[in-house]
Design a protein around this motif. Structure first.
Motif, PDB file in Angstrom:
ATOM      1  N   GLY A   1      15.180   9.114   3.856  1.00  0.00           N
ATOM      2  CA  GLY A   1      15.297   7.763   3.322  1.00  0.00           C
ATOM      3  C   GLY A   1      14.781   6.709   4.291  1.00  0.00           C
ATOM      4  O   GLY A   1      15.277   5.592   4.311  1.00  0.00           O
ATOM      5  N   ILE A   2      13.790   7.089   5.112  1.00  0.00           N
ATOM      6  CA  ILE A   2      13.191   6.119   6.025  1.00  0.00           C
ATOM      7  C   ILE A   2      11.853   5.658   5.450  1.00  0.00           C
ATOM      8  O   ILE A   2      11.249   6.355   4.638  1.00  0.00           O
ATOM      9  CB  ILE A   2      13.025   6.687   7.457  1.00  0.00           C
ATOM     10  CG1 ILE A   2      12.100   7.909   7.484  1.00  0.00           C
ATOM     11  CG2 ILE A   2      14.376   7.001   8.063  1.00  0.00           C
ATOM     12  CD1 ILE A   2      11.833   8.452   8.875  1.00  0.00           C
ATOM     13  N   PRO A   3      11.398   4.472   5.851  1.00  0.00           N
ATOM     14  CA  PRO A   3      10.154   3.934   5.282  1.00  0.00           C
ATOM     15  C   PRO A   3       8.944   4.821   5.548  1.00  0.00           C
ATOM     16  O   PRO A   3       8.836   5.462   6.586  1.00  0.00           O
ATOM     17  CB  PRO A   3       9.999   2.584   5.995  1.00  0.00           C
ATOM     18  CG  PRO A   3      11.368   2.217   6.426  1.00  0.00           C
ATOM     19  CD  PRO A   3      12.049   3.518   6.748  1.00  0.00           C
ATOM     20  N   ASN A   4       8.063   4.824   4.571  1.00  0.00           N
ATOM     21  CA  ASN A   4       6.792   5.529   4.676  1.00  0.00           C
ATOM     22  C   ASN A   4       5.720   4.514   4.307  1.00  0.00           C
ATOM     23  O   ASN A   4       5.564   4.178   3.140  1.00  0.00           O
ATOM     24  CB  ASN A   4       6.761   6.719   3.716  1.00  0.00           C
ATOM     25  CG  ASN A   4       5.470   7.493   3.777  1.00  0.00           C
ATOM     26  OD1 ASN A   4       4.441   6.986   4.186  1.00  0.00           O
ATOM     27  ND2 ASN A   4       5.526   8.736   3.339  1.00  0.00           N
ATOM     28  N   PRO A   5       4.979   3.993   5.286  1.00  0.00           N
ATOM     29  CA  PRO A   5       4.027   2.925   4.988  1.00  0.00           C
ATOM     30  C   PRO A   5       3.007   3.292   3.924  1.00  0.00           C
ATOM     31  O   PRO A   5       2.591   2.449   3.143  1.00  0.00           O
ATOM     32  CB  PRO A   5       3.330   2.652   6.321  1.00  0.00           C
ATOM     33  CG  PRO A   5       4.017   3.451   7.330  1.00  0.00           C
ATOM     34  CD  PRO A   5       4.960   4.384   6.667  1.00  0.00           C
ATOM     35  N   TYR A   6       2.612   4.547   3.880  1.00  0.00           N
ATOM     36  CA  TYR A   6       1.616   4.963   2.896  1.00  0.00           C
ATOM     37  C   TYR A   6       2.208   4.934   1.492  1.00  0.00           C
ATOM     38  O   TYR A   6       1.645   4.353   0.580  1.00  0.00           O
ATOM     39  CB  TYR A   6       1.109   6.360   3.240  1.00  0.00           C
ATOM     40  CG  TYR A   6      -0.014   6.809   2.348  1.00  0.00           C
ATOM     41  CD1 TYR A   6      -1.271   6.230   2.445  1.00  0.00           C
ATOM     42  CD2 TYR A   6       0.179   7.806   1.400  1.00  0.00           C
ATOM     43  CE1 TYR A   6      -2.306   6.630   1.622  1.00  0.00           C
ATOM     44  CE2 TYR A   6      -0.853   8.218   0.581  1.00  0.00           C
ATOM     45  CZ  TYR A   6      -2.088   7.625   0.694  1.00  0.00           C
ATOM     46  OH  TYR A   6      -3.103   8.024  -0.130  1.00  0.00           O
ATOM     47  N   ARG A   7       3.349   5.544   1.302  1.00  0.00           N
ATOM     48  CA  ARG A   7       3.998   5.567  -0.024  1.00  0.00           C
ATOM     49  C   ARG A   7       4.464   4.174  -0.429  1.00  0.00           C
ATOM     50  O   ARG A   7       4.392   3.805  -1.584  1.00  0.00           O
ATOM     51  CB  ARG A   7       5.185   6.536  -0.031  1.00  0.00           C
ATOM     52  CG  ARG A   7       4.792   7.958   0.193  1.00  0.00           C
ATOM     53  CD  ARG A   7       4.106   8.522  -1.037  1.00  0.00           C
ATOM     54  NE  ARG A   7       3.652   9.864  -0.745  1.00  0.00           N
ATOM     55  CZ  ARG A   7       2.439  10.305  -0.993  1.00  0.00           C
ATOM     56  NH1 ARG A   7       1.557   9.539  -1.566  1.00  0.00           N
ATOM     57  NH2 ARG A   7       2.100  11.523  -0.674  1.00  0.00           N
ATOM     58  N   ASP A   8       4.966   3.398   0.543  1.00  0.00           N
ATOM     59  CA  ASP A   8       5.420   2.049   0.226  1.00  0.00           C
ATOM     60  C   ASP A   8       4.256   1.190  -0.244  1.00  0.00           C
ATOM     61  O   ASP A   8       4.399   0.395  -1.160  1.00  0.00           O
ATOM     62  CB  ASP A   8       6.094   1.406   1.449  1.00  0.00           C
ATOM     63  CG  ASP A   8       7.391   2.113   1.828  1.00  0.00           C
ATOM     64  OD1 ASP A   8       7.905   2.908   1.016  1.00  0.00           O
ATOM     65  OD2 ASP A   8       7.883   1.883   2.946  1.00  0.00           O
ATOM     66  N   ARG A   9       3.075   1.363   0.364  1.00  0.00           N
ATOM     67  CA  ARG A   9       1.895   0.597  -0.061  1.00  0.00           C
ATOM     68  C   ARG A   9       1.502   0.994  -1.471  1.00  0.00           C
ATOM     69  O   ARG A   9       1.184   0.160  -2.294  1.00  0.00           O
ATOM     70  CB  ARG A   9       0.726   0.822   0.904  1.00  0.00           C
ATOM     71  CG  ARG A   9      -0.441  -0.089   0.596  1.00  0.00           C
ATOM     72  CD  ARG A   9      -1.553  -0.035   1.629  1.00  0.00           C
ATOM     73  NE  ARG A   9      -1.060   0.124   2.968  1.00  0.00           N
ATOM     74  CZ  ARG A   9      -1.364   1.169   3.754  1.00  0.00           C
ATOM     75  NH1 ARG A   9      -2.164   2.090   3.343  1.00  0.00           N
ATOM     76  NH2 ARG A   9      -0.860   1.255   4.961  1.00  0.00           N
ATOM     77  N   GLU A  10       1.529   2.310  -1.769  1.00  0.00           N
ATOM     78  CA  GLU A  10       1.213   2.768  -3.126  1.00  0.00           C
ATOM     79  C   GLU A  10       2.173   2.136  -4.121  1.00  0.00           C
ATOM     80  O   GLU A  10       1.774   1.685  -5.180  1.00  0.00           O
ATOM     81  CB  GLU A  10       1.334   4.295  -3.223  1.00  0.00           C
ATOM     82  CG  GLU A  10       0.201   5.059  -2.613  1.00  0.00           C
ATOM     83  CD  GLU A  10       0.401   6.564  -2.758  1.00  0.00           C
ATOM     84  OE1 GLU A  10       1.530   7.012  -3.057  1.00  0.00           O
ATOM     85  OE2 GLU A  10      -0.575   7.293  -2.563  1.00  0.00           O
ATOM     86  N   ARG A  11       3.463   2.092  -3.763  1.00  0.00           N
ATOM     87  CA  ARG A  11       4.484   1.528  -4.640  1.00  0.00           C
ATOM     88  C   ARG A  11       4.232   0.043  -4.867  1.00  0.00           C
ATOM     89  O   ARG A  11       4.276  -0.450  -5.994  1.00  0.00           O
ATOM     90  CB  ARG A  11       5.863   1.759  -4.036  1.00  0.00           C
ATOM     91  CG  ARG A  11       7.000   1.270  -4.872  1.00  0.00           C
ATOM     92  CD  ARG A  11       8.348   1.647  -4.227  1.00  0.00           C
ATOM     93  NE  ARG A  11       9.373   0.863  -4.803  1.00  0.00           N
ATOM     94  CZ  ARG A  11       9.759  -0.338  -4.374  1.00  0.00           C
ATOM     95  NH1 ARG A  11       9.193  -0.880  -3.336  1.00  0.00           N
ATOM     96  NH2 ARG A  11      10.714  -0.998  -4.973  1.00  0.00           N
ATOM     97  N   LEU A  12       3.968  -0.693  -3.771  1.00  0.00           N
ATOM     98  CA  LEU A  12       3.710  -2.126  -3.903  1.00  0.00           C
ATOM     99  C   LEU A  12       2.450  -2.395  -4.708  1.00  0.00           C
ATOM    100  O   LEU A  12       2.404  -3.330  -5.506  1.00  0.00           O
ATOM    101  CB  LEU A  12       3.601  -2.766  -2.514  1.00  0.00           C
ATOM    102  CG  LEU A  12       4.908  -2.844  -1.730  1.00  0.00           C
ATOM    103  CD1 LEU A  12       4.650  -3.368  -0.325  1.00  0.00           C
ATOM    104  CD2 LEU A  12       5.941  -3.689  -2.440  1.00  0.00           C
ATOM    105  N   ASP A  13       1.419  -1.574  -4.506  1.00  0.00           N
ATOM    106  CA  ASP A  13       0.188  -1.733  -5.287  1.00  0.00           C
ATOM    107  C   ASP A  13       0.452  -1.520  -6.771  1.00  0.00           C
ATOM    108  O   ASP A  13      -0.039  -2.252  -7.611  1.00  0.00           O
ATOM    109  CB  ASP A  13      -0.901  -0.761  -4.809  1.00  0.00           C
ATOM    110  CG  ASP A  13      -1.491  -1.159  -3.463  1.00  0.00           C
ATOM    111  OD1 ASP A  13      -1.228  -2.293  -3.007  1.00  0.00           O
ATOM    112  OD2 ASP A  13      -2.194  -0.318  -2.869  1.00  0.00           O
ATOM    113  N   SER A  14       1.258  -0.502  -7.104  1.00  0.00           N
ATOM    114  CA  SER A  14       1.531  -0.234  -8.514  1.00  0.00           C
ATOM    115  C   SER A  14       2.388  -1.342  -9.124  1.00  0.00           C
ATOM    116  O   SER A  14       2.196  -1.720 -10.273  1.00  0.00           O
ATOM    117  CB  SER A  14       2.187   1.133  -8.702  1.00  0.00           C
ATOM    118  OG  SER A  14       3.475   1.147  -8.147  1.00  0.00           O
TER     119      SER A  14
END
Length: 149
Positions: free
Chosen positions: A127-140
């Motif tokens: 449950g720690i941040p993942n910049p790559y997945r978080d960026r994908e999420r924000l983009d979507s």
């Protein structure tokens, strides 16, 4: 009909070439190969050497480990550190990308693992941040909220 097939075949060939030349799982693979789970962080520092980042202001030194960006997270009652290995000079303000950095996950001054394939799964598990997945999420989210004309 044949020109469409030729265009499709050309696009497929280009796509496969781009995939083959895409970012690897581990930036600096040759240098990072000796790093294994269970290794002490002091040994990691010896292997990776001095990183290319320098603090822009004194407080930035807290966000660096030996010249590499570092982040500290609390998960499941324990402290985890991510050392973002990179070879290019830059700024601590640069976004973290697969093309430029490789995560090395540390717990209790001991390496847990390295590389994006490892980090993607472990970050989700902890449950720690993942910049790559978080960026994908924000983009979507951004795309979903952008009105289509």
């Amino acid at each position: 009909m044949q020109p469409a097939f030729v265009r499709f075949a050309a696009l497929a060939a280009i796509a496969s070439l781009l995939t083959a030349c895409g970012p690897s799982d581990v930036v600096g693979k040759d240098k990072l190969d000796p790093i294994e789970g269970g290794m002490p962080i002091a040994r990691v520092a010896e292997i990776i050497g001095k990183g290319p980042l320098t603090p822009l202001q004194p407080s930035d030194s807290l966000r660096l480990f030996n010249g590499f960006r570092t982040q500290i997270f609390l998960a499941a009652g324990s402290q985890y550190r991510v050392i973002w290995y990179r070879e290019e000079a830059g700024s601590i303000e640069d976004p973290i990308t697969r093309e430029r950095e490789t995560p090395i996950l540390v717990h209790a001054d001991t390496v847990v693992g390295k590389g994006w394939s490892f980090y993607d799964d472990k970050a989700q598990e902890l449950g720690i941040p993942n910049p790559y997945r978080d960026r994908e999420r924000l983009d979507s989210i951004s795309q979903a909220q952008t009105p289509k004309s």
